[in-house]
Motif scaffolding. Structure first.
Motif, short mmCIF file in Angstrom:
data_model
loop_
_atom_site.label_atom_id
_atom_site.label_comp_id
_atom_site.label_asym_id
_atom_site.label_seq_id
_atom_site.Cartn_x
_atom_site.Cartn_y
_atom_site.Cartn_z
N TRP A 1 11.06 0.36 19.53
CA TRP A 1 9.91 -0.46 19.91
C TRP A 1 8.80 -0.55 18.85
CZ3 TRP A 1 11.80 3.72 22.79
CH2 TRP A 1 11.05 4.88 22.82
N HIS B 1 14.99 0.96 24.46
CA HIS B 1 14.45 0.74 25.80
C HIS B 1 15.31 -0.30 26.50
CE1 HIS B 1 10.97 2.20 27.93
NE2 HIS B 1 10.47 2.67 26.79
N ASN C 1 16.06 4.54 27.51
CA ASN C 1 14.90 4.64 28.42
C ASN C 1 14.93 3.48 29.42
OD1 ASN C 1 12.73 6.38 26.60
ND2 ASN C 1 14.06 5.08 25.39
N THR D 1 12.98 0.74 31.45
CA THR D 1 11.69 0.11 31.11
C THR D 1 10.94 -0.20 32.41
OG1 THR D 1 12.78 -0.92 29.20
CG2 THR D 1 10.59 -1.75 29.79
#
Ligand code: RNT
Ligand code: ZN
Length: 405
Positions: free
Chosen positions: A41, A96, A134, A136
């Motif tokens: 990110w 993500h 991950n 989101t």
């Protein structure tokens, strides 16, 4: 500098270090075994590829408008390749969920699947990288009121539970495809700007939602679950549902990894001292190495005392196999490839420069808790019945032979 000068300087340095008892070759060998997980990110200001038209929000803010933000998965991968070309060693990429590739379709978060990450997986394989993952739980209409897994609305809670369940499965698929365990980290923004009337109910809902998320056991060979606490965020200054105490208790009681984010504490509070504290009670942790500056928790990592202290705690105690190192910052005011490169190289330099602190024969201490991965060895040795039945024991002798790596 000419190659011969470099070689000569290295030889001199090696001798000098040796006279102080530091084995430079061994330090470099150890360093080569420590992967850093670069956070995807940083490359696009936490934008993702869903194109739902939503803005970031949920306490996350990126400032700056340096040109060159990646607009497509191809651009992001090309930028990552450039950064990796400046970073020595073999590393990992932390993805993500909203960086999936959905072929122009609107695939909502409760419908994501491993197929949406197949390009990332084959790219990682080609580049010898491991992947981390991950869910989101932000930048989405169903997170607009600031609450996800702890939302008072059952339907919204269920939506985010499904998203997190699918995220763990994607993590496991990545781990299996690459033969490198994926750490899937759950962070949610849930919290109140001002003093809430009820601090308890959201936390009770969060614990219940997390139990639903983690209900299905997944092989720890492929996926490890982590949970990330936070003291406060922008817009959640007075109360964060997933506070430090909440997640410390959750991680210990549910045998999850705790994520220590360097930017998630009081401004003068570092995470270095926390590493050996929490590792007495859990086998592995995840770090989000970042740099808090005043109210912002996510500045590019520099080689400062805080970073050196974190590195020292890992290296001196031989915790390399128990501490998963990830980066977590976002700065849009400078070149994004440089931001990755500078932060990652500083982390690596910090680890290398603390090699002198390594204790002789440093082994992981005896940990009287279940390691998701140590579990199997203990089962074989059949010496852990009390632990397997859920009773924590403080007898370190039981675990002498257990490797947690
Ligand atoms: C937010 C958390 C979290 C995020 C990423 C994007 O405060 O640190 O880890 O930064 O998930
Ligand atoms: Zn973080």
């Amino acid at each position: 500098m000419k190659q011969t000068h470099l070689t000569q300087s290295f030889q001199l340095a090696r001798e000098r270090y040796a006279s102080l008892g530091v084995d430079v070759e061994r330090a470099l060998k150890t360093l080569a075994t420590i992967p850093i997980s670069l956070h995807c990110w940083q490359g696009d200001d936490v934008g993702g590829f869903e194109n739902f038209g939503g803005s970031l929000g949920n306490g996350l803010a990126v400032t700056g408008n340096h040109p060159g933000k990646a607009r497509t998965p191809e651009e992001l991968r090309a930028d990552l390749e450039k950064a990796l070309s400046f970073i020595p060693g073999k590393h990992r990429l932390n993805l993500h969920a909203f960086y999936g590739e959905f072929g122009g379709k609107k695939v909502d978060r409760d419908a994501i699947a491993p197929e949406h990450f197949k390009n990332w997986i084959s790219w990682a394989k080609k580049n010898g990288l491991g992947l981390d993952f991950n869910p989101t739980c932000f930048s989405h209409p169903k997170a607009a009121d600031g609450f996800t897994l702890s939302n008072a609305n059952k339907g919204i809670r269920q939506f985010w539970i499904e998203h997190c369940i699918r995220s763990r499965e994607i993590g496991a698929a990545m781990g299996q495809a690459l033969g490198k365990t994926c750490v899937t980290n759950v962070w949610i923004p849930d919290g109140y700007k001002d003093t809430p009337a009820d601090r308890n109910a959201p936390r009770a809902r969060l614990a219940e939602s997390l139990d639903a998320v983690f209900k299905k056991p997944l092989s720890p060979k492929f996926n490890l679950d982590a949970v990330e606490p936070k003291l406060f965020g922008i817009g959640s200054e007075s109360y964060v549902v997933g506070s430090h105490e909440f997640y410390l208790g959750y991680a210990v009681s549910r045998k999850k990894l705790l994520t220590l984010d360097a930017g998630h504490y009081h401004p003068t509070e570092g995470i270095a001292d926390k590493i050996s504290s929490v590792l007495q009670f859990m086998p592995e942790i995840l770090l989000h190495v970042s740099r808090g500056v005043r109210w912002d928790s996510d500045h590019v990592v520099v080689l400062n005392d805080d970073l050196l202290a974190i590195a020292r705690e890992i290296v001196a105690n031989g915790f390399e196999k128990r501490v998963h190192i990830g980066l977590d910052y976002f700065d849009a005011s400078i070149n994004r490839v440089a931001a990755w490169t500078i932060g990652t190289r500083n982390m690596i330099r910090a680890l290398l420069s603390r090699c002198w602190s390594r204790r002789k024969n440093s082994k992981p201490p005896n940990v009287p808790v279940i390691s998701p991965r140590g579990w199997r060895c203990r089962k074989k040795s059949n010496r852990c019945r009390s632990v397997r039945s859920g009773i924590f024991t403080a007898n370190p002798k039981m675990f002498r032979s257990v490797k947690t790596g």
